[in-house]
Write a protein that holds these residues in place. Structure first.
Motif: not given
Length: 250
Positions: A17, A44-45, A146, A148, A171, A173, A201, A232, A236, A244
């Motif tokens: 991540i 994942i945040t 990853t 976003r 991912v 935030w 994040i 990252s 992770w 996460g």
């Protein structure tokens, strides 16, 4: 290179991540991230960790002028960040993408053309993502691991679909300074510093001049609080005990 080959590379499991061109629209609303976070391998945040580590992430680049300026700031401080890059910008400025990779930063997939993917069917979603992964792989020799979504607009079903089909976690935030509203460098820095804590994040955009101007104060302020920038791929890691947390929405 066919995607199946890159997918084979990723099949070893989840290991990462992270961590403004003028006129790039942010018309779609961002999704709201609720406080009650639950585990979800596809989303994942933030990271539950006792280590004083945060992930600094930058979206929407590369920018021909601002991204190199940001890279200079990171290099001067020995810091590593994650860049969520737009595919059609990667092929326009491949030398900057190559520099991001060569200087040890993580590169994530931010779609090919920055659409609201929550309104797209699965075929269109995967096309946007696969095309970007291919461009990044061809430039750097490494596939992004990853994803976003633009605006954070990606349903739970879509996140699970992407993870199941491409092993790409989404991912999001936990800290959003809303720098895309251009509140000014000082405001961006204060918002990041006031909301960051271990495992955060941090969302920001290296296409905004005010954001890049905010980074010296931001970087130095985080360091003064004892917070470090996590790498990252190491952060992770199933063997590290860190996991996460997902947003649980939609």
């Amino acid at each position: 290179m066919p995607f199946i080959t890159r997918r084979t590379i990723l099949s070893g499991g989840l290991s990462a991540i992270a961590l403004g061109v003028p006129g790039l629209a942010h018309a779609a609303p961002r999704i709201a991230l609720p406080d009650d976070l639950v585990r979800d391998a596809a989303t994942i945040t933030g990271i539950r960790t006792a280590s004083p580590v945060v992930a600094m992430t930058f979206d929407d680049g590369p920018h021909p002028n601002l991204t190199p300026r940001l890279l200079d700031l990171l290099k001067a401080r020995g810091l590593r960040a994650t860049f969520y890059l737009i595919g059609n910008r990667c092929v326009t400025w491949p030398d900057i993408v190559r520099r991001i990779s060569d200087e040890g930063h993580e590169i994530g997939n931010h779609s090919w053309s920055h659409p609201d993917l929550s309104r797209r069917n699965d075929g269109s979603v995967l096309s946007e993502i696969d095309r970007t992964s291919d461009a990044i792989f061809r430039i750097t020799g490494r596939p992004p691991v990853t994803f976003r979504p633009p605006y954070g607009a990606f349903t739970r079903r879509q996140r699970n679909m992407l993870y199941d089909s491409r092993r790409l976690p989404t991912v999001l935030w936990s800290v959003d300074p809303e720098d895309w509203r251009r509140p000014g460098a000082g405001v961006v820095a204060r918002r990041i510093l006031s909301h960051s804590r271990p495992g955060a994040i941090i969302l920001s955009h290296d296409i905004q001049s005010g954001t890049v101007s905010a980074m010296p104060q931001t970087f130095d302020g985080l360091a003064a609080r004892g917070l470090q920038f996590g790498r990252s791929r190491r952060w992770w890691d199933g063997r590290s005990g860190n996991r996460g947390t997902s947003d649980g929405s939609r």
